[in-house]
Write an enzyme that holds these catalytic residues in place. Structure first.
Site, short mmCIF file in Angstrom:
data_model
loop_
_atom_site.label_atom_id
_atom_site.label_comp_id
_atom_site.label_asym_id
_atom_site.label_seq_id
_atom_site.Cartn_x
_atom_site.Cartn_y
_atom_site.Cartn_z
N GLY A 112 2.43 2.42 10.66
CA GLY A 112 3.36 3.52 10.46
C GLY A 112 4.07 3.96 11.73
N GLU B 28 -6.83 4.84 7.83
CA GLU B 28 -6.58 6.26 7.52
C GLU B 28 -7.78 6.89 6.83
OE1 GLU B 28 -2.83 5.61 5.55
OE2 GLU B 28 -1.90 5.13 7.48
N SER C 140 3.34 -2.00 10.24
CA SER C 140 4.79 -2.04 10.43
C SER C 140 5.42 -3.40 10.11
CB SER C 140 5.17 -1.60 11.85
OG SER C 140 4.75 -0.27 12.07
N GLU D 60 -5.42 -4.78 10.74
CA GLU D 60 -4.36 -3.80 10.95
C GLU D 60 -4.64 -3.01 12.22
OE1 GLU D 60 -2.37 -2.62 7.00
OE2 GLU D 60 -4.22 -1.50 7.10
N HIS E 205 -9.52 1.37 4.85
CA HIS E 205 -8.25 1.53 5.56
C HIS E 205 -8.48 2.49 6.74
CE1 HIS E 205 -4.15 2.66 6.51
NE2 HIS E 205 -3.77 1.56 5.89
N ASN F 33 0.86 -1.18 0.00
CA ASN F 33 0.00 0.00 0.00
C ASN F 33 0.90 1.23 0.00
OD1 ASN F 33 -1.76 2.08 0.60
ND2 ASN F 33 -2.22 1.38 2.67
N TRP F 34 1.00 1.87 -1.14
CA TRP F 34 1.91 3.03 -1.25
C TRP F 34 1.34 4.28 -0.61
CZ3 TRP F 34 4.77 3.22 -6.69
CH2 TRP F 34 5.62 2.12 -6.78
N LYS F 35 0.06 4.25 -0.27
CA LYS F 35 -0.58 5.44 0.33
C LYS F 35 -0.35 6.66 -0.58
CE LYS F 35 -0.06 3.31 4.80
NZ LYS F 35 0.00 3.44 6.25
N GLY G 135 2.76 -1.18 4.24
CA GLY G 135 2.79 0.23 3.86
C GLY G 135 4.20 0.68 3.55
N GLY G 136 4.82 1.34 4.51
CA GLY G 136 6.14 1.96 4.31
C GLY G 136 7.16 1.05 3.63
P1 PGA Z 1 2.79 0.36 7.54
O1 PGA Z 1 1.32 0.54 6.94
O2 PGA Z 1 3.32 -0.94 7.03
O3 PGA Z 1 3.57 1.54 7.06
O4 PGA Z 1 2.63 0.35 9.04
C1 PGA Z 1 0.45 -0.55 6.77
C2 PGA Z 1 -0.86 -0.07 6.21
O5 PGA Z 1 -1.32 1.01 6.60
O6 PGA Z 1 -1.48 -0.74 5.36
#
Ligand code: PGA
Length: 242
Positions: free
Chosen positions: A169, A98, A204, A163, A96, A10-12, A225-226
């Site tokens: 993050g 976010e 994470s 999650e 998600h 997930n590149w956000k 994500g990251g």
């Molecule tokens: P993260 O994000 O790996 O950067 O914690 C995961 C996500 O939000 O899908």
């Protein structure tokens, strides 16, 4: 019944055109060392079509990060599941944390988005997870159970991503015991269809912790994500699959 693993990036809201080079690198790494799993990348929607052109012939699947509930309409700034599919996506993340936080998305809205995704031929990745306050109050399972009941479509091939909000993050991951317990709980909540639904862990996930997380019994893959932004890290996570 065995479920095929899925590792999704997930590149956000990260990634300009130059980031497409990471897809080339990922594609090359997978060509060199194929994996028996589904690998997906969800770049920003602005890059989808270019990514699809770039990945022609590659096993890497593309996904969107959100979609509208309607196939088209007067909804300035929104993108429909049909449009994502048209641009080359096969999956889409919905609900998600976010988006639940930034856009006040409710379970009912998330379910409607997931249903729109299924109708467009996309696989929805439905995200659920508790906040730290909810976990500390002993409410983690109640919250996740409610989110599943409210946001997962009743039919169709959906993926669930657990999650914990506090692990996204932050560099904090849930312990393997916490992940194992929640995934077993989710599997139970899914009832008869649980044998088919893939349950991913997210929050994470890094090359350093991927192996122990992916080895857990009820963990069918990861939403990353990251660490999905760099092909080297993401392919190390993919290679950590059991
Ligand atoms: P993260 O994000 O790996 O950067 O914690 C995961 C996500 O939000 O899908």
């Amino acid at each position: 019944m065995s479920r095929r693993a899925l590792i999704a990036g997930n590149w956000k809201m990260y990634g300009l055109a130059a980031a497409l080079g990471e897809l080339d690198a990922l594609s090359a790494a997978l060509a060199q060392q194929p994996v028996d799993a589904d690998v997906a990348v969800c770049p920003p929607a602005t890059l989808l079509a270019a990514a699809a052109a770039r990945l022609k012939g590659s096993p890497i699947l593309l996904g969107g990060q959100d979609c509208h509930t309607a196939p088209e309409g007067a909804h300035t700034g929104d993108i429909s599941a049909v449009m994502l599919a048209d641009a080359g996506a096969r999956l889409v993340i919905v609900g998600h944390s976010e988006r639940r936080r930034d856009h006040g998305e409710t379970d009912a809205l998330v379910r409607a988005k997931a249903e729109a995704a299924l109708a467009a031929g996309l696989t929805p990745i439905v995200c659920v997870g508790e906040t730290i306050e909810e976990r500390q109050a002993g409410q983690a399972e109640a919250v996740v159970g409610r989110q599943i009941a409210g946001s997962l479509p009743e039919r169709g091939e959906a993926v669930v991503a657990y999650e914990p909000v506090w692990a996204i993050g932050t560099g904090l991951t849930a312990s393997t015991a916490e992940i194992a317990a929640m995934h077993a709980f989710v599997r139970g909540v899914l009832g008869a269809r649980g044998a088919r639904v893939r349950i991913l862990y997210g929050g994470s996930v890094k090359p350093q912790n991927a192996q122990e997380i992916l080895a857990l019994e009820e963990v069918d893959g990861a939403l990353v994500g990251g660490a999905s932004l760099k092909a080297a890290d993401f392919s190390a996570i993919i290679r950590a699959l059991k």
